[in-house]
Design a protein around this motif. Structure first.
Motif, PDB file in Angstrom:
ATOM      1  N   PRO A  66      42.619  35.160  35.407  1.00  0.00           N
ATOM      2  CA  PRO A  66      42.453  34.198  34.296  1.00  0.00           C
ATOM      3  C   PRO A  66      43.562  34.318  33.243  1.00  0.00           C
ATOM      4  N   LEU A  67      44.030  35.528  32.995  1.00  0.00           N
ATOM      5  CA  LEU A  67      45.138  35.704  32.043  1.00  0.00           C
ATOM      6  C   LEU A  67      46.410  35.040  32.567  1.00  0.00           C
ATOM      7  N   LEU A  68      46.645  35.173  33.855  1.00  0.00           N
ATOM      8  CA  LEU A  68      47.805  34.544  34.473  1.00  0.00           C
ATOM      9  C   LEU A  68      47.695  33.023  34.399  1.00  0.00           C
ATOM     10  N   ALA A  69      46.504  32.492  34.634  1.00  0.00           N
ATOM     11  CA  ALA A  69      46.292  31.045  34.526  1.00  0.00           C
ATOM     12  C   ALA A  69      46.516  30.575  33.089  1.00  0.00           C
ATOM     13  N   LEU A  70      46.076  31.354  32.122  1.00  0.00           N
ATOM     14  CA  LEU A  70      46.301  31.007  30.717  1.00  0.00           C
ATOM     15  C   LEU A  70      47.791  31.033  30.372  1.00  0.00           C
ATOM     16  N   ALA A  71      48.516  31.984  30.936  1.00  0.00           N
ATOM     17  CA  ALA A  71      49.974  32.030  30.726  1.00  0.00           C
ATOM     18  C   ALA A  71      50.625  30.764  31.277  1.00  0.00           C
TER      19      ALA A  71
END
Length: 160
Positions: A66-71
């Protein structure tokens, strides 16, 4: 075999570092001073760098993806702001800020006060172009492409 998520994390970190670095180099060494909308494009890149670093540090946890998707979304937001800014520079639409909107309403003292309070760097005039594409236009192209690449790598799964 290549780790697609590892590649996506690397791209999510390196692309905004390169784009933000290019903006800072053009500002401090190239003499191209940013307007208000230029600064708007920088904030999502800064957020993407932080999110990508967290995704790298937490890569073995459930929160990493999810952090990667937010990035990727932050990078996309910067690109979309760049696209809007490029449209203002090309005269396709009027900008939202005092550095690009018309200020010809009101009496003379009001108009003069608005002119004196307006930023020096205009948002509706590209300071630099290559092949007719402004820096905001390049940010749109590179950031949007990068975000889509990250999301595609994430969608394809973990291993090639």
């Amino acid at each position: 075999m290549t780790d697609r998520l590892g590649l996506a994390r690397a791209v999510a970190l390196l692309a905004p570092v390169a784009l933000l670095g290019g903006a800072l180099i053009s500002q401090y060494w190239g003499g191209l001073f940013p307007c208000e909308m230029c600064y708007w494009q920088r904030w999502p890149h800064m957020a993407a760098i932080g999110l990508a670093l967290l995704a790298i540090l937490l890569r073995r946890t459930a929160g990493a993806k999810p952090l990667l998707a937010l990035a990727a979304i932050a990078i996309l937001i910067s690109g979309l702001i760049g696209g809007f800014h490029a449209g203002v520079e090309y005269g396709w639409w009027e900008g939202l800020t005092q550095c690009s909107t018309t200020m010809a309403s009101g009496d003379r003292s009001t108009i003069l006060a608005r002119i004196m309070a307006a930023p020096i760097i205009r948002c509706d005039v590209a300071q630099w172009e290559l092949a007719g594409i402004s820096l905001a236009g390049f940010n749109f192209i590179f950031s949007t492409g990068t975000a889509l690449l990250i999301l595609a790598l994430m969608a394809k799964g973990r291993k090639v």
